[in-house]
Scaffold this motif. Structure first.
Motif, mmCIF file in Angstrom:
data_model
loop_
_atom_site.group_PDB
_atom_site.id
_atom_site.type_symbol
_atom_site.label_atom_id
_atom_site.label_comp_id
_atom_site.label_asym_id
_atom_site.label_seq_id
_atom_site.Cartn_x
_atom_site.Cartn_y
_atom_site.Cartn_z
ATOM 1 N N GLU A 31 11.404 26.266 40.280
ATOM 2 C CA GLU A 31 11.994 26.861 38.906
ATOM 3 C C GLU A 31 11.585 28.530 39.059
ATOM 4 N N GLN A 32 10.263 28.596 39.496
ATOM 5 C CA GLN A 32 9.889 30.023 39.780
ATOM 6 C C GLN A 32 10.731 31.048 40.793
ATOM 7 N N THR A 33 11.298 30.331 41.638
ATOM 8 C CA THR A 33 12.187 31.143 42.416
ATOM 9 C C THR A 33 13.738 31.015 42.382
ATOM 10 N N GLY A 34 14.005 30.530 41.006
ATOM 11 C CA GLY A 34 15.401 30.489 40.797
ATOM 12 C C GLY A 34 16.325 29.242 41.396
ATOM 13 N N ARG A 35 15.574 27.901 41.655
ATOM 14 C CA ARG A 35 16.188 26.997 42.362
ATOM 15 C C ARG A 35 16.106 25.839 41.084
ATOM 16 N N ARG A 36 16.969 26.094 40.292
ATOM 17 C CA ARG A 36 16.817 25.131 39.071
ATOM 18 C C ARG A 36 17.326 23.600 39.234
ATOM 19 N N ASP A 50 17.069 22.409 42.099
ATOM 20 C CA ASP A 50 16.092 21.764 42.977
ATOM 21 C C ASP A 50 14.919 21.182 42.030
ATOM 22 N N SER A 51 14.755 22.148 41.371
ATOM 23 C CA SER A 51 13.509 21.655 40.286
ATOM 24 C C SER A 51 13.539 20.359 39.524
ATOM 25 N N VAL A 52 14.802 20.355 39.067
ATOM 26 C CA VAL A 52 15.142 19.045 38.385
ATOM 27 C C VAL A 52 14.944 17.730 39.477
ATOM 28 N N LEU A 53 15.265 18.036 40.745
ATOM 29 C CA LEU A 53 15.499 17.035 41.524
ATOM 30 C C LEU A 53 14.090 16.609 42.044
ATOM 31 N N TRP A 54 13.103 17.542 42.387
ATOM 32 C CA TRP A 54 11.746 17.315 42.542
ATOM 33 C C TRP A 54 11.043 16.747 41.461
ATOM 34 N N LYS A 55 11.271 17.114 40.336
ATOM 35 C CA LYS A 55 10.555 16.223 39.049
ATOM 36 C C LYS A 55 11.110 15.023 39.152
ATOM 37 N N GLU A 56 12.157 14.490 39.261
ATOM 38 C CA GLU A 56 12.793 13.133 39.274
ATOM 39 C C GLU A 56 12.011 12.399 40.354
ATOM 40 N N ARG A 57 12.050 13.126 41.548
ATOM 41 C CA ARG A 57 11.301 12.165 42.602
ATOM 42 C C ARG A 57 9.783 12.001 42.255
ATOM 43 N N SER A 58 9.190 13.015 41.630
ATOM 44 C CA SER A 58 7.875 12.882 41.310
ATOM 45 C C SER A 58 7.481 11.767 40.431
ATOM 46 N N GLU A 59 8.453 11.709 39.340
ATOM 47 C CA GLU A 59 8.220 10.493 38.386
ATOM 48 C C GLU A 59 8.669 9.250 38.816
ATOM 49 N N SER A 60 9.610 9.162 39.868
ATOM 50 C CA SER A 60 10.133 8.041 40.324
ATOM 51 C C SER A 60 9.009 7.372 41.472
ATOM 52 N N MET A 61 8.152 8.121 42.076
ATOM 53 C CA MET A 61 7.220 7.730 42.720
ATOM 54 C C MET A 61 6.160 7.210 41.980
ATOM 55 N N LEU A 62 5.730 7.986 40.840
ATOM 56 C CA LEU A 62 4.619 7.600 40.088
ATOM 57 C C LEU A 62 4.882 6.214 39.342
ATOM 58 N N SER A 63 6.271 6.087 39.007
ATOM 59 C CA SER A 63 6.335 4.836 38.583
ATOM 60 C C SER A 63 6.175 3.713 39.603
#
Length: 416
Positions: free
Chosen positions: A243-248, A250-263
């Motif tokens: 998000e900070q480097t303008g890759r919106r 990618d930001s959504v994708l990484w967040k989804e991956r993080s939440e999926s692994m947490l679950s």
């Protein structure tokens, strides 16, 4: 010199005194006829150390002696860039651990970050100078050797998160961090999920950093919740960096991956709040009494209350807690060894990772307590590689930099 069985030094005495100078030579020695003033050399060294010492994080007065010793261990382990070292580096020790290992360096970067941000960034990024095409970083490096046979856990997202709280990063650094960390994370996702269950595994105890700990008593690979926790944090941090480097996207994708692994971690690696180690191929639970399984507390309040409560309760009990901190194997375990490396002794990295998560869980008093206990061990026995959990005696390498760095950071952050 390390491979010499015998060494003889011939010196020329002059008026009952002599000056002996040892020079490290990469190729062939040349007599440059340099004259050395020993008093000036000592004075310059003292002044250089004093500057470094004063740049270390402040600590309560009762631990000032330990702070000075810790500063000396770190200062004396700094080497200039040379050969395979593309940046100035802090070795893990000048005794015999004369390398940079790929999770040890993270804790040293944190200690430098307060007043030496350039040096801290170099220390954090140094392993990524040798990142492979697949994204893997080496196990360790020095000026002449790269060791690739193992790796170390991906605590780099966690480290970056802490660095950003201490020092300001410019856009170039954010871009560098995103590019390197994303490749490192993808290496785990692409090459260390053997059974395709959405959770990565360690193929050897050394890959976890806890080389001989009891979760590896059965044939690896082993699926452990600490690895999932580190990757969850790293992917969450990558989402922020994107998000900070303008890759919106990618930001959504990484967040989804993080939440999926947490679950997935909660579903497969916990049972009523209790963490489990699973032999990856068979799915069998590996019975153990290792502190390693409690590292997911680093996730703080991202963990459900049931898991958070169980982990905290066990950590605060006498299962692991001793006079000097948290033992890496429960002293009540039949596999506990006083000098068993990761089967009992107290270590700096486990202490700091747990303290960070417990603080986020609201356990400030307990974190202060274990910080005092760890500082007591350092005060008593110096910056040893690890400590006897019951006596506080220093074990193995007796001047280890990540012990020094963790003591400095924890005493500053939690007792200052």
């Amino acid at each position: 010199m390390s491979n010499s069985e015998f060494c003889q030094l011939d010196v020329l005495e002059e008026n009952g005194e002599f000056l002996l100078v040892l020079e490290e030579v990469r190729d062939s020695w040349i007599n440059r006829n340099i004259s050395y003033d020993i008093q000036e050399v000592c004075r310059n060294a003292r002044e250089d150390f004093e500057r470094f010492y004063q740049s270390m994080p402040s600590v309560p007065e009762e631990y000032e002696d330990a702070r000075e010793k810790a500063a000396y261990v770190n200062w004396s382990s700094i080497v200039n860039k040379l050969g395979l070292l593309k940046r100035d580096a802090m070795f893990m020790s000048k005794n015999w651990m004369c390398n940079v290992w790929s999770w040890d360096h993270c804790f040293n970067a944190l200690a430098l970050a307060y007043h030496n941000p350039k040096e801290a960034w170099n220390q954090f990024m140094i392993m990524f100078d040798h990142q492979s095409e697949t994204g893997r970083i080496p196990d360790s490096i020095n000026d002449s050797i790269i060791i690739d046979n193992y790796c170390k856990p991906p605590i780099h997202g966690w480290t970056l998160r802490r660095l950003k709280k201490i020092m300001k990063l410019d856009m170039e650094q954010l871009e560098e961090a995103y590019e390197k960390l994303s490749r490192w994370t993808l290496w785990w996702l692409n090459y260390r999920d053997q059974d395709g269950d959405g959770l990565c595994e360690y193929t050897h105890g050394n890959d976890s950093g806890w080389d001989n700990s009891t979760p590896f008593r059965m044939l690896p690979p082993v699926t452990l919740p600490d690895l999932a926790a580190f990757l969850i944090i790293q992917m969450e941090e990558l989402s922020v960096l994107a998000e900070q480097t303008g890759r919106r996207a990618d930001s959504v994708l990484w967040k989804e991956r993080s939440e999926s692994m947490l679950s997935r971690m909660q579903e497969k690696l916990f049972d009523g709040g209790r963490p489990k180690a699973l032999q990856t191929v068979t799915g069998k639970e590996v019975e153990n009494n290792s502190l390693l399984l409690y590292l997911p507390v680093v996730l703080g309040k991202k963990l459900p209350e049931e898991i958070r409560g169980y982990l905290t309760e066990q950590l605060k009990s006498d299962k692991f807690l001793t006079e000097f901190g948290l033992a890496t194997e429960s002293p009540s375990s039949e596999l506990y060894e006083a000098d068993g490396y990761w089967r009992g002794p107290i270590w700096a990295p486990s202490t700091m990772l747990l303290a960070d998560g417990l603080w986020e869980c609201g356990e400030e008093d307990f974190v202060r307590d274990i910080t005092h206990r760890f500082c007591k061990a350092v005060q008593q026995s110096g910056c040893a590689e690890n400590f006897d959990a019951l006596t506080g005696a220093g074990l193995r390498d007796r001047a280890y930099t990540w012990t020094a760095s963790v003591m400095l950071v924890m005493a500053h952050e939690y007792l200052g």
